[in-house]
Design an enzyme around this catalytic site. Structure first.
Site, PDB file in Angstrom:
ATOM      1  N   ASP A 267     -34.900 -23.621  11.100  1.00  0.00           N
ATOM      2  CA  ASP A 267     -33.530 -23.940  10.713  1.00  0.00           C
ATOM      3  C   ASP A 267     -32.759 -22.752  10.145  1.00  0.00           C
ATOM      4  OD1 ASP A 267     -35.100 -23.754   8.454  1.00  0.00           O
ATOM      5  OD2 ASP A 267     -34.156 -25.448   7.411  1.00  0.00           O
ATOM      6  N   GLY A 294     -22.749  -2.671  28.777  1.00  0.00           N
ATOM      7  CA  GLY A 294     -22.667  -2.178  30.145  1.00  0.00           C
ATOM      8  C   GLY A 294     -24.016  -1.832  30.713  1.00  0.00           C
ATOM      9  N   GLY A 295     -24.236  -0.551  30.998  1.00  0.00           N
ATOM     10  CA  GLY A 295     -25.445  -0.122  31.677  1.00  0.00           C
ATOM     11  C   GLY A 295     -25.297  -0.262  33.178  1.00  0.00           C
ATOM     12  N   TRP A 296     -26.317   0.121  33.891  1.00  0.00           N
ATOM     13  CA  TRP A 296     -26.276   0.110  35.358  1.00  0.00           C
ATOM     14  C   TRP A 296     -25.927  -1.279  35.897  1.00  0.00           C
ATOM     15  CZ3 TRP A 296     -25.829   3.310  39.224  1.00  0.00           C
ATOM     16  CH2 TRP A 296     -26.237   2.942  40.500  1.00  0.00           C
ATOM     17  N   ASP A 333     -21.151   1.105  21.458  1.00  0.00           N
ATOM     18  CA  ASP A 333     -21.433   2.127  22.456  1.00  0.00           C
ATOM     19  C   ASP A 333     -21.009   1.610  23.827  1.00  0.00           C
ATOM     20  OD1 ASP A 333     -22.729   4.548  23.558  1.00  0.00           O
ATOM     21  OD2 ASP A 333     -24.163   3.101  24.383  1.00  0.00           O
ATOM     22  N   ASP A 335     -21.331   2.077  27.809  1.00  0.00           N
ATOM     23  CA  ASP A 335     -22.131   2.691  28.870  1.00  0.00           C
ATOM     24  C   ASP A 335     -21.556   2.229  30.213  1.00  0.00           C
ATOM     25  OD1 ASP A 335     -23.992   3.684  30.591  1.00  0.00           O
ATOM     26  OD2 ASP A 335     -25.727   2.976  29.468  1.00  0.00           O
ATOM     27  N   GLU A 337     -20.876   2.777  33.935  1.00  0.00           N
ATOM     28  CA  GLU A 337     -21.429   3.538  35.046  1.00  0.00           C
ATOM     29  C   GLU A 337     -20.798   3.107  36.372  1.00  0.00           C
ATOM     30  OE1 GLU A 337     -25.726   3.653  34.798  1.00  0.00           O
ATOM     31  OE2 GLU A 337     -25.636   3.478  32.641  1.00  0.00           O
ATOM     32  N   MET A 403     -26.031  11.452  30.273  1.00  0.00           N
ATOM     33  CA  MET A 403     -27.374  10.943  30.581  1.00  0.00           C
ATOM     34  C   MET A 403     -28.122  11.972  31.430  1.00  0.00           C
ATOM     35  SD  MET A 403     -26.489   6.895  31.093  1.00  0.00           S
ATOM     36  CE  MET A 403     -25.047   7.146  32.137  1.00  0.00           C
ATOM     37  N   THR A 404     -28.674  12.952  30.767  1.00  0.00           N
ATOM     38  CA  THR A 404     -29.279  14.107  31.435  1.00  0.00           C
ATOM     39  C   THR A 404     -30.719  13.821  31.859  1.00  0.00           C
ATOM     40  OG1 THR A 404     -29.631  14.971  29.193  1.00  0.00           O
ATOM     41  CG2 THR A 404     -27.784  15.864  30.434  1.00  0.00           C
ATOM     42  N   TYR A 405     -30.882  12.799  32.666  1.00  0.00           N
ATOM     43  CA  TYR A 405     -32.153  12.426  33.278  1.00  0.00           C
ATOM     44  C   TYR A 405     -31.823  11.600  34.506  1.00  0.00           C
ATOM     45  CZ  TYR A 405     -30.982   9.073  29.592  1.00  0.00           C
ATOM     46  OH  TYR A 405     -30.309   8.249  28.720  1.00  0.00           O
ATOM     47  N   ASP A 406     -32.844  11.174  35.263  1.00  0.00           N
ATOM     48  CA  ASP A 406     -32.627  10.480  36.542  1.00  0.00           C
ATOM     49  C   ASP A 406     -31.875  11.356  37.538  1.00  0.00           C
ATOM     50  OD1 ASP A 406     -33.959   8.278  35.635  1.00  0.00           O
ATOM     51  OD2 ASP A 406     -32.182   7.095  35.250  1.00  0.00           O
ATOM     52  N   TRP A 543     -33.667   7.518  26.015  1.00  0.00           N
ATOM     53  CA  TRP A 543     -33.898   6.217  26.629  1.00  0.00           C
ATOM     54  C   TRP A 543     -35.397   6.115  26.927  1.00  0.00           C
ATOM     55  CZ3 TRP A 543     -31.309   1.845  27.419  1.00  0.00           C
ATOM     56  CH2 TRP A 543     -31.925   0.883  28.225  1.00  0.00           C
TER      57      TRP A 543
END
Length: 563
Positions: A267, A294-296, A333, A335, A337, A403-406, A543
């Site tokens: 409760d 957001g996000g992908w 935030d 995000d 994309e 986003m310095t990856y992928d 991430w």
């Protein structure tokens, strides 16, 4: 509920792949070196009802590469009265000129500059500081003829580093009227180095991954982080909305799963991740938490949000201030994309849409609330950075996270094998501009201040199978097997499954059997953090939390490298 991890993948790839990419080449810009000349000037203000006493302005060279420079200027109200605004005027010597600026309105007449505070900064309280800055041509030089609010400036010159100066540039004063530029760099959540260490917590990690908020405490990560980004809220109908209500505020925790050792009851008004995050904040008073939207997977709603930014900002304000979780959120935030470009879907709302959305959020939430954004790191000519006016939007942001990856992965199943997160280019890189250095240089060249940029780190690797060549650039037959998705695996698994055997572009790679993987290790993260410090960046983000070891190896490496 499982979404694409947190950001996207290149257009044309499947939505199950976690992040973004599409990059090309960045305009060259010499490295920004922290340090430089600080000029302290003071002015006596006319006695009045709204401003009395002295204002101080300090001019610091945040970087100087000969043909250009970056400057950081802090104005401090040293009087006992609130001021509605301030006006700063000065001249720059021949050979030096302001080419772009942020967080203040600058009017140039010849070599004379008139600068006024932004309207969204609000009343300028006694003791408050506001920082603004510029990128300029030529070397950094001492301004002359400085006045504040019409009074002649007096003062001298101090040679020191902006990160250690005792001038008002680093004053610890924080009030509700501090502008967004100042807020994140002077709150107690920033370690003594002045660098931010920001990590994403994925709401869906509480399911198959069994990564709970309590793991942030037991791993020792809570004491190292300055900010947590909770991913993700949705953007349904162009409005901020709940992502997963069960994970967010309904899931019940037993005493052994709970941050404070107290079990949830049937409760109680708030359970789930939100309640656990409130407990984590109570145990770590300097830790700040932001809600990321957001996000992908969930960025499509931003197109509708851009059509009515004011309504979008109102919906976000109402959701973050819901009485059920009052006091939890320190910021929001975004995000998206990607604005005016393609991710899982394509947006054509124009180069100004992102700035319009960020401006509406800043106006609604006020100057003391954190407003941040995760953005493309496409450093190519004509790529995603070029599609949007990020520099103007950053004037209202607390910080920006490319986003310095992928950059490379098994969405190209035949390869060539290449690193997930190269810091720099290297001979044979499959795509020019697909590296952190090119992307960050491009943002700086467009007028984004270096100290508002955070370097991104992935706590996971990407891999191929059917590979015979150990060095990068080999052919493959498909994606390597992964625990949750093909072609991707957490660092905590890879460190034992496929230990690193070499480095390329500032990150690690490994070949084990027919599999080839690339990922960051504590050693490569240490080098990346040193690079970020030398570049004058505001810190680093990653991430995401569940990819680290149970004792937080990667977070510890980031913390040590930034200190």
């Amino acid at each position: 509920m499982h979404f694409a991890r947190r950001a996207g993948t290149p257009a044309g790839t499947t939505p199950a792949q976690p992040r973004q990419r599409s990059r090309r080449r960045a305009a060259a810009l010499a490295s920004t070196v922290a340090g430089g000349l600080v000029v302290a000037v003071m002015a006596a203000l006319p006695s009045s009802a709204d401003a009395a006493g002295t204002f101080t302005a300090s001019f610091a060279a945040a970087g100087d590469w000969g043909s250009g420079h970056q400057a950081s200027i802090t104005v401090t109200n040293g009087s006992s009265q609130s001021a509605a605004s301030w006006t700063l005027e000065f001249d720059l010597p021949a050979g030096t000129a302001v080419t772009s600026s942020w967080d203040a309105d600058v009017v140039k007449t010849g070599n004379h500059y008139k600068v006024t505070s932004k309207s969204w900064a609000g009343p300028f309280a006694p003791g408050a500081s506001q920082t603004w800055g510029w990128v300029g041509s030529g070397p950094f030089k001492q301004p002359t003829g400085c006045t504040i609010n019409g009074a002649t400036c007096t003062g001298g010159t101090v040679t020191t580093s902006p990160t250690t100066t005792t001038t008002p540039t680093t004053t610890p004063t924080v009030t509700p009227t501090v502008t967004p530029t100042v807020t994140p760099t002077v709150t107690p959540t920033v370690d003594p180095s002045g660098k931010k260490l920001v990590g994403y917590f994925a709401e869906w990690g509480v399911y198959g991954r069994n990564y709970q908020v309590n793991n942030i405490k037991t791993s020792g990560s809570a004491s190292k982080l300055t900010h947590i980004l909770y991913a993700f809220g949705n953007t349904t109908g162009g409005k901020c909305s709940i992502g997963d209500s069960y994970a967010d505020y309904d899931k019940a925790y037993t005493a052994d799963q709970s941050v404070d050792g107290v079990a949830d009851t049937w409760d109680q008004p708030l359970r789930g991740n939100f309640n656990q995050l409130k407990k984590l904040k109570a145990a770590n008073p300097n830790l700040k938490v932001l809600w990321s939207f957001g996000g992908w997977t969930w960025s499509s709603g931003f197109t509708q949000a851009a059509a009515n930014p004011t309504a979008f900002a109102q919906s976000c304000y109402d959701l973050l201030n819901d009485p059920r979780w009052a006091g939890l959120w320190d910021g929001i935030d975004i995000d998206w994309e990607y604005p005016n470009a393609c991710g899982l879907s394509c947006d054509s709302s124009g180069p100004n849409a992102f700035n319009n959305v960020i401006t509406a959020l800043r106006n609604k939430f006020g100057s003391s609330f954190l407003v941040t954004a995760a953005v493309t790191a496409d450093g190519s000519n004509g790529g995603k950075i070029d599609a949007t006016d990020y520099a103007t939007a950053t004037q209202k942001l607390s910080w920006l996270m490319p986003m310095t990856y992928d950059y490379f992965g098994a969405w190209n199943p035949q390869g060539p094998t290449a690193p997930n997160a190269p810091l720099t280019s290297y001979p044979g890189i499959p795509q020019a501009g697909f590296n952190a250095e090119d992307a960050i240089n491009k943002f700086i060249a467009k007028g984004v201040p270096a100290n508002k940029i955070l370097l991104g780190v992935g706590f996971y690797g990407r891999g191929w199978t059917g590979v015979t060549q150990s060095a990068p650039g080999g052919a493959a037959t498909g994606a390597a097997p992964g625990t949750y998705e093909q072609g991707i695996e957490d660092y905590k698994v890879l460190k034992n499954k496929c230990p690193a055997t070499g480095t390329v572009g500032g990150t690690a790679y490994a070949k084990c059997g027919s599999e080839w993987w690339s990922y960051d290790t504590p050693a490569t993260i240490g080098s990346k953090m040193a690079w970020a410090k030398n570049k004058g960046l505001g810190g680093s983000f990653f991430w995401e939390l569940s990819g680290d070891t149970s004792n937080g190896e990667l977070i510890s490496a980031m913390k040590s490298g930034l200190s």
